[in-house]
Design a protein around this motif. Sequence first.
Motif, short mmCIF file in Angstrom:
data_model
loop_
_atom_site.label_atom_id
_atom_site.label_comp_id
_atom_site.label_asym_id
_atom_site.label_seq_id
_atom_site.Cartn_x
_atom_site.Cartn_y
_atom_site.Cartn_z
N GLY A 98 25.83 3.94 -5.87
CA GLY A 98 25.32 3.77 -4.51
C GLY A 98 26.05 2.67 -3.76
O GLY A 98 26.36 2.82 -2.58
N VAL A 99 26.32 1.57 -4.43
CA VAL A 99 27.07 0.48 -3.79
C VAL A 99 28.47 0.94 -3.44
O VAL A 99 28.97 0.65 -2.34
N LEU A 100 29.12 1.68 -4.33
CA LEU A 100 30.47 2.19 -4.01
C LEU A 100 30.44 3.12 -2.80
O LEU A 100 31.32 3.04 -1.93
N VAL A 101 29.45 3.98 -2.74
CA VAL A 101 29.32 4.89 -1.58
C VAL A 101 29.07 4.07 -0.32
O VAL A 101 29.69 4.32 0.73
N TRP A 102 28.20 3.08 -0.41
CA TRP A 102 27.91 2.23 0.74
C TRP A 102 29.17 1.49 1.21
O TRP A 102 29.44 1.43 2.42
N VAL A 103 29.94 0.96 0.28
CA VAL A 103 31.20 0.28 0.63
C VAL A 103 32.15 1.28 1.28
O VAL A 103 32.80 0.98 2.28
N ALA A 104 32.24 2.48 0.73
CA ALA A 104 33.13 3.50 1.29
C ALA A 104 32.75 3.84 2.73
O ALA A 104 33.63 4.08 3.57
N LEU A 105 31.46 3.83 3.03
CA LEU A 105 31.01 4.21 4.37
C LEU A 105 31.01 3.06 5.37
O LEU A 105 31.12 3.30 6.57
N THR A 106 30.89 1.83 4.90
CA THR A 106 30.68 0.72 5.84
C THR A 106 31.79 -0.32 5.88
O THR A 106 31.89 -1.05 6.87
N ALA A 107 32.60 -0.43 4.84
CA ALA A 107 33.61 -1.50 4.80
C ALA A 107 34.80 -1.16 5.69
O ALA A 107 35.04 0.01 6.03
N ASP A 114 42.15 -14.10 -2.32
CA ASP A 114 43.58 -14.28 -2.55
C ASP A 114 44.32 -12.96 -2.75
O ASP A 114 45.51 -12.95 -3.04
N ARG A 115 43.63 -11.84 -2.56
CA ARG A 115 44.30 -10.54 -2.54
C ARG A 115 43.42 -9.53 -1.82
O ARG A 115 42.22 -9.44 -2.07
N MET A 116 44.02 -8.78 -0.94
CA MET A 116 43.33 -7.70 -0.23
C MET A 116 43.94 -6.37 -0.71
O MET A 116 45.12 -6.29 -0.99
N ASP A 117 43.08 -5.35 -0.79
CA ASP A 117 43.53 -4.00 -1.11
C ASP A 117 43.00 -3.05 -0.05
O ASP A 117 42.03 -3.35 0.65
N SER A 118 43.65 -1.89 0.03
CA SER A 118 43.10 -0.87 0.91
C SER A 118 41.75 -0.44 0.34
O SER A 118 41.47 -0.61 -0.85
N LEU A 172 38.26 1.15 -4.10
CA LEU A 172 37.26 2.09 -4.62
C LEU A 172 37.75 2.82 -5.87
O LEU A 172 36.98 3.03 -6.81
N LEU A 173 39.03 3.18 -5.89
CA LEU A 173 39.57 3.85 -7.07
C LEU A 173 39.62 2.91 -8.27
O LEU A 173 39.28 3.30 -9.39
N THR A 174 40.01 1.67 -8.04
CA THR A 174 40.08 0.71 -9.14
C THR A 174 38.69 0.35 -9.65
O THR A 174 38.41 0.42 -10.86
N VAL A 180 29.63 -7.58 -2.86
CA VAL A 180 30.16 -8.81 -2.25
C VAL A 180 31.52 -8.53 -1.61
O VAL A 180 31.77 -8.91 -0.47
N ALA A 181 32.39 -7.86 -2.35
CA ALA A 181 33.72 -7.55 -1.81
C ALA A 181 33.61 -6.66 -0.58
O ALA A 181 34.33 -6.87 0.42
N GLY A 182 32.70 -5.69 -0.61
CA GLY A 182 32.57 -4.75 0.50
C GLY A 182 31.95 -5.35 1.74
O GLY A 182 32.10 -4.80 2.84
N THR A 183 31.26 -6.48 1.62
CA THR A 183 30.63 -7.10 2.78
C THR A 183 31.34 -8.36 3.26
O THR A 183 30.95 -8.93 4.27
N THR A 184 32.36 -8.79 2.54
CA THR A 184 33.09 -9.99 2.93
C THR A 184 33.97 -9.68 4.13
O THR A 184 34.85 -8.83 4.06
#
Length: 167
Positions: A17-26, A41-45, A50-52, A124-128
Motif C-alpha cells: 500500500g505504501v508503494l502504491v501510495w508513493v507511486a501515485l503521490t510522489a 545524498d542520492r535521488m532516483d527516478s 519503486l523497482l528497487t 519517508v522517502a516518498g514524502t520527503t
Amino acid sequence: MKLSRDALLLSSLVFIGVLVWVALTAGDEIPAHFDGSGQVDRMDSKLSFLLTMGGTGFVLIGLFASVRWWFPKLPAQFVNLPTRHMHEYWTADENRSALNRKVPEDLDWIGVATMLLFAWIAGVAGTTTGDSVSAWVLAVPTALYLLAILGYVVFIIKGGRYRVPKD
C-alpha cells in the motif's frame, strides 16, 4: 491461520500500500539514500526507486512466506541450533514436526518487523520534499527494529522456546 501468518500478510499489504501510495503521490524524483544526519545524498527516478524498493521487498516477502514450504524439506544437517543436544532433539523424527511449525512462525514475526520497517522507509522517502529529514525519523524506527529483532532472538535462544524438555 496462525496469528504470525496473518500479521505477515497484513504487514506485506501495508508495504505494498505504501508503494502504491508513493507511486501515485510522489514527485518524479525520490530520495534514494539519506546520510546519517538525514541529508538526502542520492535521488532516483520514481520508477527506479519503486523497482528497487519493491523488488527487494517482494523478494523478502517471498522468502518469509515460503518458509513453511521449504523448511520441512531441509535435511537435518542444514538446521542450525545453538547446541548439539538441541539439534539432536529437535531434528529427531518424532520432534521435527514441532520444529517445522516453530521456525516458520519465528521467521513470520521477523518478516512482520522487516516489512513494517520497509514500509516506513518507503513512506519517508516518498514524502520527503526537501533535501533532508530529521535524522530521528529514520534512526528511531531502525533502532526499534534492531532492538525488537535482537530481543526476539534472545527470546528464541534463551527464553525456552526451543528448550529440550527434561526426560
